[in-house]
Design a protein around this motif. Structure first.
Motif, PDB file in Angstrom:
ATOM      1  N   VAL A   9     -15.693  47.359 -25.319  1.00  0.00           N
ATOM      2  CA  VAL A   9     -14.447  46.596 -25.227  1.00  0.00           C
ATOM      3  C   VAL A   9     -14.164  46.104 -23.802  1.00  0.00           C
ATOM      4  CG1 VAL A   9     -13.421  47.763 -27.206  1.00  0.00           C
ATOM      5  CG2 VAL A   9     -13.069  48.697 -24.913  1.00  0.00           C
ATOM      6  N   LYS A  10     -14.968  46.535 -22.823  1.00  0.00           N
ATOM      7  CA  LYS A  10     -14.781  46.079 -21.456  1.00  0.00           C
ATOM      8  C   LYS A  10     -15.388  44.699 -21.210  1.00  0.00           C
ATOM      9  CE  LYS A  10     -14.849  50.780 -19.532  1.00  0.00           C
ATOM     10  NZ  LYS A  10     -15.548  51.706 -18.600  1.00  0.00           N
ATOM     11  N   VAL A  11     -16.051  44.138 -22.198  1.00  0.00           N
ATOM     12  CA  VAL A  11     -16.798  42.885 -22.025  1.00  0.00           C
ATOM     13  C   VAL A  11     -15.921  41.767 -21.466  1.00  0.00           C
ATOM     14  CG1 VAL A  11     -16.368  42.101 -24.394  1.00  0.00           C
ATOM     15  CG2 VAL A  11     -18.403  41.319 -23.166  1.00  0.00           C
ATOM     16  N   LYS A  12     -16.500  40.974 -20.575  1.00  0.00           N
ATOM     17  CA  LYS A  12     -15.821  39.808 -20.013  1.00  0.00           C
ATOM     18  C   LYS A  12     -16.425  38.510 -20.528  1.00  0.00           C
ATOM     19  CE  LYS A  12     -12.905  42.018 -17.389  1.00  0.00           C
ATOM     20  NZ  LYS A  12     -11.441  41.942 -17.613  1.00  0.00           N
ATOM     21  N   LEU A  13     -17.762  38.445 -20.541  1.00  0.00           N
ATOM     22  CA  LEU A  13     -18.459  37.258 -21.023  1.00  0.00           C
ATOM     23  C   LEU A  13     -19.373  37.688 -22.168  1.00  0.00           C
ATOM     24  CD1 LEU A  13     -19.384  35.734 -17.547  1.00  0.00           C
ATOM     25  CD2 LEU A  13     -17.551  34.969 -19.072  1.00  0.00           C
ATOM     26  N   LEU A  14     -18.937  37.427 -23.385  1.00  0.00           N
ATOM     27  CA  LEU A  14     -19.650  37.945 -24.550  1.00  0.00           C
ATOM     28  C   LEU A  14     -21.020  37.297 -24.724  1.00  0.00           C
ATOM     29  CD1 LEU A  14     -19.495  39.822 -26.980  1.00  0.00           C
ATOM     30  CD2 LEU A  14     -18.422  37.959 -28.272  1.00  0.00           C
ATOM     31  N   ALA A  15     -21.125  35.995 -24.462  1.00  0.00           N
ATOM     32  CA  ALA A  15     -22.375  35.279 -24.716  1.00  0.00           C
ATOM     33  C   ALA A  15     -23.566  35.849 -23.944  1.00  0.00           C
ATOM     34  CB  ALA A  15     -22.190  33.794 -24.416  1.00  0.00           C
ATOM     35  N   PRO A  16     -23.467  36.049 -22.622  1.00  0.00           N
ATOM     36  CA  PRO A  16     -24.630  36.601 -21.911  1.00  0.00           C
ATOM     37  C   PRO A  16     -24.966  38.028 -22.318  1.00  0.00           C
ATOM     38  CG  PRO A  16     -22.726  36.451 -20.452  1.00  0.00           C
ATOM     39  CD  PRO A  16     -22.382  35.700 -21.692  1.00  0.00           C
ATOM     40  N   VAL A  17     -23.975  38.802 -22.748  1.00  0.00           N
ATOM     41  CA  VAL A  17     -24.252  40.162 -23.225  1.00  0.00           C
ATOM     42  C   VAL A  17     -25.092  40.108 -24.497  1.00  0.00           C
ATOM     43  CG1 VAL A  17     -23.231  42.277 -24.145  1.00  0.00           C
ATOM     44  CG2 VAL A  17     -22.183  41.136 -22.182  1.00  0.00           C
ATOM     45  N   MET A  18     -24.695  39.228 -25.435  1.00  0.00           N
ATOM     46  CA  MET A  18     -25.460  39.089 -26.672  1.00  0.00           C
ATOM     47  C   MET A  18     -26.858  38.545 -26.396  1.00  0.00           C
ATOM     48  SD  MET A  18     -23.499  40.238 -29.046  1.00  0.00           S
ATOM     49  CE  MET A  18     -22.889  41.372 -27.806  1.00  0.00           C
ATOM     50  N   LEU A  19     -26.943  37.583 -25.476  1.00  0.00           N
ATOM     51  CA  LEU A  19     -28.238  36.997 -25.130  1.00  0.00           C
ATOM     52  C   LEU A  19     -29.159  38.043 -24.506  1.00  0.00           C
ATOM     53  CD1 LEU A  19     -29.940  34.409 -24.974  1.00  0.00           C
ATOM     54  CD2 LEU A  19     -28.934  33.984 -22.706  1.00  0.00           C
ATOM     55  N   ALA A  20     -28.598  38.852 -23.609  1.00  0.00           N
ATOM     56  CA  ALA A  20     -29.407  39.900 -22.970  1.00  0.00           C
ATOM     57  C   ALA A  20     -29.876  40.923 -24.003  1.00  0.00           C
ATOM     58  CB  ALA A  20     -28.584  40.584 -21.875  1.00  0.00           C
ATOM     59  N   LEU A  21     -29.001  41.274 -24.946  1.00  0.00           N
ATOM     60  CA  LEU A  21     -29.363  42.257 -25.957  1.00  0.00           C
ATOM     61  C   LEU A  21     -30.503  41.732 -26.840  1.00  0.00           C
ATOM     62  CD1 LEU A  21     -28.513  45.074 -27.064  1.00  0.00           C
ATOM     63  CD2 LEU A  21     -27.140  43.844 -28.747  1.00  0.00           C
ATOM     64  N   VAL A  22     -30.405  40.463 -27.231  1.00  0.00           N
ATOM     65  CA  VAL A  22     -31.428  39.885 -28.108  1.00  0.00           C
ATOM     66  C   VAL A  22     -32.745  39.710 -27.360  1.00  0.00           C
ATOM     67  CG1 VAL A  22     -32.083  37.834 -29.424  1.00  0.00           C
ATOM     68  CG2 VAL A  22     -29.761  38.743 -29.608  1.00  0.00           C
ATOM     69  N   VAL A  23     -32.697  39.093 -26.178  1.00  0.00           N
ATOM     70  CA  VAL A  23     -33.918  38.845 -25.414  1.00  0.00           C
ATOM     71  C   VAL A  23     -34.544  40.163 -24.951  1.00  0.00           C
ATOM     72  CG1 VAL A  23     -34.875  37.777 -23.322  1.00  0.00           C
ATOM     73  CG2 VAL A  23     -33.143  36.569 -24.666  1.00  0.00           C
ATOM     74  N   GLY A  24     -33.698  41.074 -24.478  1.00  0.00           N
ATOM     75  CA  GLY A  24     -34.210  42.373 -24.034  1.00  0.00           C
ATOM     76  C   GLY A  24     -34.860  43.148 -25.165  1.00  0.00           C
ATOM     77  N   SER A  25     -34.231  43.144 -26.330  1.00  0.00           N
ATOM     78  CA  SER A  25     -34.807  43.838 -27.482  1.00  0.00           C
ATOM     79  C   SER A  25     -36.110  43.192 -27.918  1.00  0.00           C
ATOM     80  CB  SER A  25     -33.812  43.836 -28.651  1.00  0.00           C
ATOM     81  OG  SER A  25     -32.620  44.513 -28.300  1.00  0.00           O
ATOM     82  N   LEU A  26     -36.172  41.869 -27.839  1.00  0.00           N
ATOM     83  CA  LEU A  26     -37.404  41.168 -28.185  1.00  0.00           C
ATOM     84  C   LEU A  26     -38.541  41.556 -27.229  1.00  0.00           C
ATOM     85  CD1 LEU A  26     -38.847  39.079 -29.922  1.00  0.00           C
ATOM     86  CD2 LEU A  26     -38.001  37.299 -28.371  1.00  0.00           C
ATOM     87  N   LEU A  27     -38.220  41.630 -25.942  1.00  0.00           N
ATOM     88  CA  LEU A  27     -39.226  42.062 -24.964  1.00  0.00           C
ATOM     89  C   LEU A  27     -39.691  43.488 -25.256  1.00  0.00           C
ATOM     90  CD1 LEU A  27     -37.751  40.673 -21.612  1.00  0.00           C
ATOM     91  CD2 LEU A  27     -39.797  39.876 -22.814  1.00  0.00           C
ATOM     92  N   GLY A  28     -38.734  44.357 -25.583  1.00  0.00           N
ATOM     93  CA  GLY A  28     -39.078  45.731 -25.917  1.00  0.00           C
ATOM     94  C   GLY A  28     -39.995  45.824 -27.120  1.00  0.00           C
ATOM     95  N   GLU A  29     -39.740  44.972 -28.117  1.00  0.00           N
ATOM     96  CA  GLU A  29     -40.597  44.944 -29.302  1.00  0.00           C
ATOM     97  C   GLU A  29     -41.993  44.432 -28.954  1.00  0.00           C
ATOM     98  OE1 GLU A  29     -40.059  46.035 -32.259  1.00  0.00           O
ATOM     99  OE2 GLU A  29     -37.888  46.391 -32.277  1.00  0.00           O
ATOM    100  N   LEU A  30     -42.066  43.414 -28.099  1.00  0.00           N
ATOM    101  CA  LEU A  30     -43.360  42.816 -27.752  1.00  0.00           C
ATOM    102  C   LEU A  30     -44.255  43.785 -26.977  1.00  0.00           C
ATOM    103  CD1 LEU A  30     -42.262  39.182 -26.764  1.00  0.00           C
ATOM    104  CD2 LEU A  30     -43.510  39.898 -28.816  1.00  0.00           C
TER     105      LEU A  30
END
Length: 237
Positions: A50-71
């Motif tokens: 709930v402390k989030v300020k900019l939701l878009a980059p958080v979601m982008l980091a989660l998706v891209v980071g998770s994709l890298l982790g999977e790769l």
């Protein structure tokens, strides 16, 4: 540097105690307390999200980071390391009781995130490095002191192995804090906390056996979220 030593000592002491007295711990406690710790992890995750300020980059980091982790198969690599450590430790001590290899690996990965990658540990290490105040890490140490014995009661002394990556991460953040913190803004820290909260929420769900999220594969998101947040604020904020 005080906090990383205190936190590491708490995990080590709790793991040893849990491994030694494991058979004497009531079966209901061994079964139900991990659910409580999972619930606590989820609550902490929600409080951080709930402390989030900019939701878009958080979601982008989660998706891209998770994709890298999977790769790079990050979780698989951690599980292989955990399996090897279990073999070595069980040659020297009593084997873990009442737990299959699959359950053991699932819990080991979740505990690694809980002990080593929690927002409290990361932010606490950076805070002590900048201000000299180890309070956050001492609070985390108290929680870990009660968490480690319950899991070590079934998983054995291998839980103590988590002290190594935990201490390394906290020490690096402590010594790097003077370089990292001046580059951060309050919004970047808030978004970092939010991303860590999402991972903690997934960790809690995994510990409770509700859903087996690939939490280790989500770890790269923590590296990406602050640069993404800074760039988003610069060009679209």
């Amino acid at each position: 540097m005080i906090g990383p030593y205190v936190n590491g000592a708490a995990v080590l002491a709790g793991s040893v105690a849990g491994a030694l007295i494991g058979p004497r711990i009531n079966a209901n406690i061994r079964t139900n307390m991990p659910l409580v710790f999972g619930c606590a992890a989820m609550g902490l995750g929600v409080a951080m999200v709930v402390k989030v300020k900019l939701l878009a980059p958080v979601m982008l980091a989660l998706v891209v980071g998770s994709l890298l982790g999977e790769l790079i198969h990050l979780e698989t690599l951690i599980q292989k390391t955990a399996a090897k450590s279990r073999i070595v430790i069980e040659k020297l001590t009593k084997p873990a009781v009442g737990i299959s290899q699959e359950e053991y690996l699932d819990k080991f990965v979740a505990l690694m995130v809980l002990f080593c990658m929690s927002g409290t540990g990361i932010y606490g290490s950076m805070t002590e490095g900048m201000t000299g105040d180890p309070t956050l890490l001492i609070v985390k140490a108290i929680l870990d002191l009660f968490t480690a014995p319950i899991f070590a009661s079934t998983m054995g002394l291998s839980v103590a192995m988590l002290v190594i990556p935990q201490f390394m991460i906290q020490a690096m953040l402590f010594f790097g804090a003077s370089l990292i913190m001046p580059l951060m803004t309050p919004d970047m820290l808030a978004d970092f906390s939010s991303c860590g909260g999402l991972i903690m929420l997934a960790t809690g769900l995994r510990i409770c056996g509700i859903k087996q999220f690939p939490v280790a594969n989500m770890i790269p998101a923590l590296v990406l979220v602050m640069p993404f947040s800074a760039l988003w604020a610069m060009y679209w904020g």
